[in-house]
Design an enzyme around this catalytic site. Structure first.
Site, PDB file in Angstrom:
ATOM      1  N   TYR A  12      11.569  35.017 -23.709  1.00 39.01           N
ATOM      2  CA  TYR A  12      12.450  35.792 -22.828  1.00 39.01           C
ATOM      3  C   TYR A  12      11.758  37.069 -22.360  1.00 39.01           C
ATOM      4  O   TYR A  12      11.658  37.343 -21.153  1.00 39.01           O
ATOM      5  CB  TYR A  12      13.762  36.141 -23.556  1.00 39.01           C
ATOM      6  N   LYS A  24      10.536  38.294 -18.609  1.00 43.01           N
ATOM      7  CA  LYS A  24      11.027  39.513 -17.951  1.00 43.01           C
ATOM      8  C   LYS A  24       9.844  40.442 -17.623  1.00 43.01           C
ATOM      9  O   LYS A  24       9.820  41.077 -16.565  1.00 43.01           O
ATOM     10  CB  LYS A  24      12.032  40.246 -18.847  1.00 43.01           C
ATOM     11  N   THR A  54      14.573  45.005 -18.961  1.00 45.93           N
ATOM     12  CA  THR A  54      14.951  45.217 -20.361  1.00 45.93           C
ATOM     13  C   THR A  54      13.898  46.018 -21.121  1.00 45.93           C
ATOM     14  O   THR A  54      12.719  46.005 -20.744  1.00 45.93           O
ATOM     15  CB  THR A  54      15.134  43.844 -21.039  1.00 45.93           C
ATOM     16  N   ASP A  55      14.333  46.641 -22.206  1.00 42.92           N
ATOM     17  CA  ASP A  55      13.374  47.340 -23.080  1.00 42.92           C
ATOM     18  C   ASP A  55      12.499  46.357 -23.865  1.00 42.92           C
ATOM     19  O   ASP A  55      11.470  46.753 -24.423  1.00 42.92           O
ATOM     20  CB  ASP A  55      14.116  48.284 -24.045  1.00 42.92           C
ATOM     21  N   GLU A  56      12.903  45.077 -23.906  1.00 40.54           N
ATOM     22  CA  GLU A  56      12.153  44.125 -24.730  1.00 40.54           C
ATOM     23  C   GLU A  56      10.739  43.884 -24.221  1.00 40.54           C
ATOM     24  O   GLU A  56       9.889  43.365 -24.936  1.00 40.54           O
ATOM     25  CB  GLU A  56      12.915  42.797 -24.846  1.00 40.54           C
TER      26      GLU A  56
HETATM   27  P1  NAD Z   1      23.979  37.032 -18.542  1.00 37.57           P
HETATM   28  O1  NAD Z   1      23.203  35.909 -19.161  1.00 37.57           O
HETATM   29  O2  NAD Z   1      25.304  37.400 -19.092  1.00 37.57           O
HETATM   30  O3  NAD Z   1      24.176  36.754 -16.986  1.00 37.57           O
HETATM   31  C1  NAD Z   1      23.153  36.259 -16.172  1.00 37.57           C
HETATM   32  C2  NAD Z   1      23.784  35.789 -14.857  1.00 37.57           C
HETATM   33  O4  NAD Z   1      22.722  35.305 -14.015  1.00 37.57           O
HETATM   34  C3  NAD Z   1      24.765  34.631 -15.036  1.00 37.57           C
HETATM   35  O5  NAD Z   1      25.911  34.864 -14.259  1.00 37.57           O
HETATM   36  C4  NAD Z   1      24.000  33.424 -14.527  1.00 37.57           C
HETATM   37  O6  NAD Z   1      24.819  32.417 -13.975  1.00 37.57           O
HETATM   38  C5  NAD Z   1      23.100  34.053 -13.468  1.00 37.57           C
HETATM   39  N1  NAD Z   1      21.884  33.274 -13.222  1.00 37.57           N
HETATM   40  C6  NAD Z   1      21.031  32.734 -14.142  1.00 37.57           C
HETATM   41  N2  NAD Z   1      20.041  32.082 -13.523  1.00 37.57           N
HETATM   42  C7  NAD Z   1      20.246  32.235 -12.194  1.00 37.57           C
HETATM   43  C8  NAD Z   1      19.546  31.797 -11.032  1.00 37.57           C
HETATM   44  N3  NAD Z   1      18.433  31.066 -11.132  1.00 37.57           N
HETATM   45  N4  NAD Z   1      20.026  32.133  -9.820  1.00 37.57           N
HETATM   46  C9  NAD Z   1      21.172  32.869  -9.705  1.00 37.57           C
HETATM   47  N5  NAD Z   1      21.882  33.280 -10.760  1.00 37.57           N
HETATM   48  C10 NAD Z   1      21.416  32.980 -12.004  1.00 37.57           C
HETATM   49  O7  NAD Z   1      22.975  38.271 -18.572  1.00 37.57           O
HETATM   50  P2  NAD Z   1      23.291  39.819 -18.699  1.00 37.57           P
HETATM   51  O8  NAD Z   1      23.355  40.183 -20.118  1.00 37.57           O
HETATM   52  O9  NAD Z   1      24.413  40.141 -17.808  1.00 37.57           O
HETATM   53  O10 NAD Z   1      21.938  40.431 -18.116  1.00 37.57           O
HETATM   54  C11 NAD Z   1      21.806  40.724 -16.735  1.00 37.57           C
HETATM   55  C12 NAD Z   1      20.421  41.289 -16.495  1.00 37.57           C
HETATM   56  O11 NAD Z   1      20.239  42.461 -17.298  1.00 37.57           O
HETATM   57  C13 NAD Z   1      19.296  40.347 -16.907  1.00 37.57           C
HETATM   58  O12 NAD Z   1      18.255  40.469 -15.966  1.00 37.57           O
HETATM   59  C14 NAD Z   1      18.846  40.859 -18.261  1.00 37.57           C
HETATM   60  O13 NAD Z   1      17.484  40.571 -18.485  1.00 37.57           O
HETATM   61  C15 NAD Z   1      19.074  42.338 -18.099  1.00 37.57           C
HETATM   62  N6  NAD Z   1      19.363  43.099 -19.328  1.00 37.57           N
HETATM   63  C16 NAD Z   1      20.330  42.690 -20.206  1.00 37.57           C
HETATM   64  C17 NAD Z   1      20.632  43.467 -21.314  1.00 37.57           C
HETATM   65  C18 NAD Z   1      21.706  43.079 -22.300  1.00 37.57           C
HETATM   66  O14 NAD Z   1      21.844  43.710 -23.334  1.00 37.57           O
HETATM   67  N7  NAD Z   1      22.527  42.066 -22.016  1.00 37.57           N
HETATM   68  C19 NAD Z   1      19.914  44.646 -21.537  1.00 37.57           C
HETATM   69  C20 NAD Z   1      18.925  45.024 -20.633  1.00 37.57           C
HETATM   70  C21 NAD Z   1      18.673  44.255 -19.532  1.00 37.57           C
HETATM   71  O1  DAU Z   2      17.229  44.945 -25.683  1.00 36.25           O
HETATM   72  C1  DAU Z   2      17.811  44.400 -24.541  1.00 36.25           C
HETATM   73  C2  DAU Z   2      18.104  42.933 -24.772  1.00 36.25           C
HETATM   74  O2  DAU Z   2      19.207  42.875 -25.659  1.00 36.25           O
HETATM   75  C3  DAU Z   2      18.379  42.175 -23.489  1.00 36.25           C
HETATM   76  O3  DAU Z   2      17.227  42.188 -22.672  1.00 36.25           O
HETATM   77  C4  DAU Z   2      18.797  40.731 -23.792  1.00 36.25           C
HETATM   78  O4  DAU Z   2      19.144  40.065 -22.598  1.00 36.25           O
HETATM   79  C5  DAU Z   2      19.989  40.779 -24.731  1.00 36.25           C
HETATM   80  O5  DAU Z   2      20.361  39.461 -25.085  1.00 36.25           O
HETATM   81  C6  DAU Z   2      19.663  41.579 -25.977  1.00 36.25           C
HETATM   82  O6  DAU Z   2      18.668  40.904 -26.776  1.00 36.25           O
HETATM   83  P1  DAU Z   2      18.770  40.855 -28.373  1.00 36.25           P
HETATM   84  O7  DAU Z   2      17.982  39.715 -28.875  1.00 36.25           O
HETATM   85  O8  DAU Z   2      18.485  42.195 -28.954  1.00 36.25           O
HETATM   86  O9  DAU Z   2      20.368  40.602 -28.504  1.00 36.25           O
HETATM   87  P2  DAU Z   2      21.218  39.637 -29.471  1.00 36.25           P
HETATM   88  O10 DAU Z   2      22.642  40.022 -29.278  1.00 36.25           O
HETATM   89  O11 DAU Z   2      20.849  38.216 -29.311  1.00 36.25           O
HETATM   90  O12 DAU Z   2      20.760  40.113 -30.908  1.00 36.25           O
HETATM   91  C7  DAU Z   2      20.900  41.458 -31.319  1.00 36.25           C
HETATM   92  C8  DAU Z   2      20.312  41.567 -32.706  1.00 36.25           C
HETATM   93  O13 DAU Z   2      21.176  40.864 -33.613  1.00 36.25           O
HETATM   94  C9  DAU Z   2      18.946  40.931 -32.844  1.00 36.25           C
HETATM   95  O14 DAU Z   2      18.171  41.696 -33.766  1.00 36.25           O
HETATM   96  C10 DAU Z   2      19.235  39.564 -33.435  1.00 36.25           C
HETATM   97  C11 DAU Z   2      20.468  39.805 -34.292  1.00 36.25           C
HETATM   98  N1  DAU Z   2      21.409  38.679 -34.397  1.00 36.25           N
HETATM   99  C12 DAU Z   2      21.831  38.071 -33.265  1.00 36.25           C
HETATM  100  C13 DAU Z   2      22.726  37.012 -33.329  1.00 36.25           C
HETATM  101  C14 DAU Z   2      23.179  36.307 -32.068  1.00 36.25           C
HETATM  102  C15 DAU Z   2      21.882  38.301 -35.649  1.00 36.25           C
HETATM  103  O15 DAU Z   2      21.503  38.887 -36.685  1.00 36.25           O
HETATM  104  N2  DAU Z   2      22.763  37.266 -35.714  1.00 36.25           N
HETATM  105  C16 DAU Z   2      23.189  36.586 -34.610  1.00 36.25           C
HETATM  106  O16 DAU Z   2      23.982  35.618 -34.748  1.00 36.25           O
END
Ligand code: NAD
Ligand code: DAU
Length: 356
Positions: free
Chosen positions: A158, A162, A132-134
């Site tokens: 988180y 990561k 992730t970019d975080e």
């Molecule tokens: P998600 O939470 O929707 O899915 C995570 C999946 O991993 C789930 O199916 C869960 O059951 C599985 N999991 C969790 N713990 C596990 C374990 N110990 N063993 C096996 N499986 C396990 O997450 P996502 O949004 O699909 O993110 C997927 C990946 O991409 C993550 O590594 C996250 O850090 C990264 N990522 C997410 C975003 C985003 O915006 N969602 C952006 C950049 C990177």
């Molecule tokens: O940047 C990549 C990341 O983006 C991933 O690595 C994470 O897995 C993914 O969950 C996401 O993280 P964020 O914290 O940016 O996503 P989230 O959807 O939780 O929140 C997006 C923005 O919106 C953040 O600034 C918090 C705000 N927010 C979120 C929720 C859930 C609100 O203002 N209200 C809300 O109820």
């Protein structure tokens, strides 16, 4: 074949579906099925022998080693993680266990498997870590976007977990020669997104007549990428990425949270108007801010474009419209997630296969 971890989650499931739509190469999908894992995401693959689902924890070295030996994948892609920042603030333990310890155990199982491969297969093997970019921390309003050489400055449990996993992956390359690739992507949105994250939460709350909670002043900036573009970037990096390198993935689409929510409301006003004719934007409520809330993320994705020729296919306008429409078209998916009944899916789906 390839082995994917976390393939029942949001990005992993989109990746598996796209992969099997584009190629006949089978996928072993290893997922623990935490609250975020939903096999309904993969319902369209029922009966498809190219998809082998295994419920297991990436921290379970014995199971992982056995699966690697059994299936002999040419690549392992690690999507599995605890992914929600707010949950990491309330309870960091699971994030350390899965994102740090789990990645370590997975790396060790993969290293043992890879070490024993014949020379050709060893050369061709890849371990791709989805990050992730975080990990880069937060930006000021006028700072340049994150490049791959930006310092790691994670601010939440988180992002710290990561960042730790990224460091382990890097070290396994430098120390043991494991052929790794890492992608660091910005915020994804699209179908199958669990409605605890901003965009799907706003859609489902709006439709349910509930408040739309905006943290703090709503001026935090995220860089949004349609999930299938993230999947295509991962495929491209897997295919042609330089070993040991990291690749930033982003959509060149920085937007303040409040603007994202207003866009979602406007689309819902158009596609599913409220019965009273008023705008969903009237449901917006400003609430207490997230502790340690990062102000701005922005990804410089030029390396991926320059070296591997990848660009997003979707604009935010097209992607967000498709996303809102997907939630409107899938009320059952939403209802099952909200009621928790999606977690019974494994039983419903597979009980027929259990021995009598
Ligand atoms: P998600 O939470 O929707 O899915 C995570 C999946 O991993 C789930 O199916 C869960 O059951 C599985 N999991 C969790 N713990 C596990 C374990 N110990 N063993 C096996 N499986 C396990 O997450 P996502 O949004 O699909 O993110 C997927 C990946 O991409 C993550 O590594 C996250 O850090 C990264 N990522 C997410 C975003 C985003 O915006 N969602 C952006 C950049 C990177
Ligand atoms: O940047 C990549 C990341 O983006 C991933 O690595 C994470 O897995 C993914 O969950 C996401 O993280 P964020 O914290 O940016 O996503 P989230 O959807 O939780 O929140 C997006 C923005 O919106 C953040 O600034 C918090 C705000 N927010 C979120 C929720 C859930 C609100 O203002 N209200 C809300 O109820």
């Amino acid at each position: 074949m390839i082995l994917v971890t976390g393939g029942a989650g949001f990005i992993g499931a989109n990746f598996v579906l796209d992969w099997l739509a584009a190629t006949n190469e089978p996928v072993v999908n290893v997922d623990k099925l935490t609250y975020a894992g939903n096999l309904e995401n993969l319902a369209s693959l029922q009966g498809d022998t190219r998809h082998v689902f295994v419920q297991a924890d990436i921290g379970d070295s014995t199971v992982l080693s056995a699966l690697l030996q059994q299936h002999q994948p040419r690549a392992v892609l690690n999507f599995a993680a605890e992914s929600h920042v707010d949950r990491s603030i309330h309870g960091p333990e699971d994030f350390i266990q899965t994102n740090v310890v789990g990645t370590f155990r997975l790396l060790e199982a993969v290293r043992a498997y890879w070490s024993g491969l014949p020379a050709d297969a060893k050369l061709a093997f890849r371990f791709l870590h989805v990050s992730t970019d975080e990990v880069y921390g937060t930006l000021g309003a006028t700072d340049p976007a994150f490049t791959e050489s930006h310092n790691y400055e994670p601010n939440s449990p988180y992002s710290a977990s990561k960042a730790a996993s990224d460091h382990l992956v890097r070290a396994w390359h430098h120390t043991y020669g494991l052929p790794v690739l890492t992608t660091n992507c910005s915020n994804n949105y699209g179908p199958l997104h669990f409605p605890e994250k901003l965009i799907p939460l706003m859609i489902v709350n709006a439709l349910a007549g509930k408040p739309l909670p905006i943290y703090g002043d709503g001026q935090q900036i995220r860089d949004w990428l349609y999930v299938r573009d993230h999947c295509s970037a991962i495929r491209r990096v897997l295919e042609a990425g330089r070993l040991g390198d990291t690749y930033n993935v982003g959509g060149w689409n920085e937007q303040a949270n409040i603007d994202i929510v207003k866009t979602v409301c406007a689309l819902l006003d158009e596609l599913r108007p409220r019965d009273d004719g008023r705008s969903y934007a009237e449901q917006i409520r400003f609430v207490q801010d997230r502790p340690g809330h990062d102000r701005r993320y922005a990804i410089d994705a030029r390396k991926l474009e320059r070296e591997l020729g990848w660009k997003p296919a979707e604009t935010f306008e097209t992607g967000i419209r498709k996303t809102v429409q997907w939630y409107l078209d899938h009320p059952e998916w939403v209802a099952h997630v909200q009621s928790g009944s999606y977690r019974d899916w494994v039983h419903q789906q597979y009980s027929a296969q259990e021995p009598a």
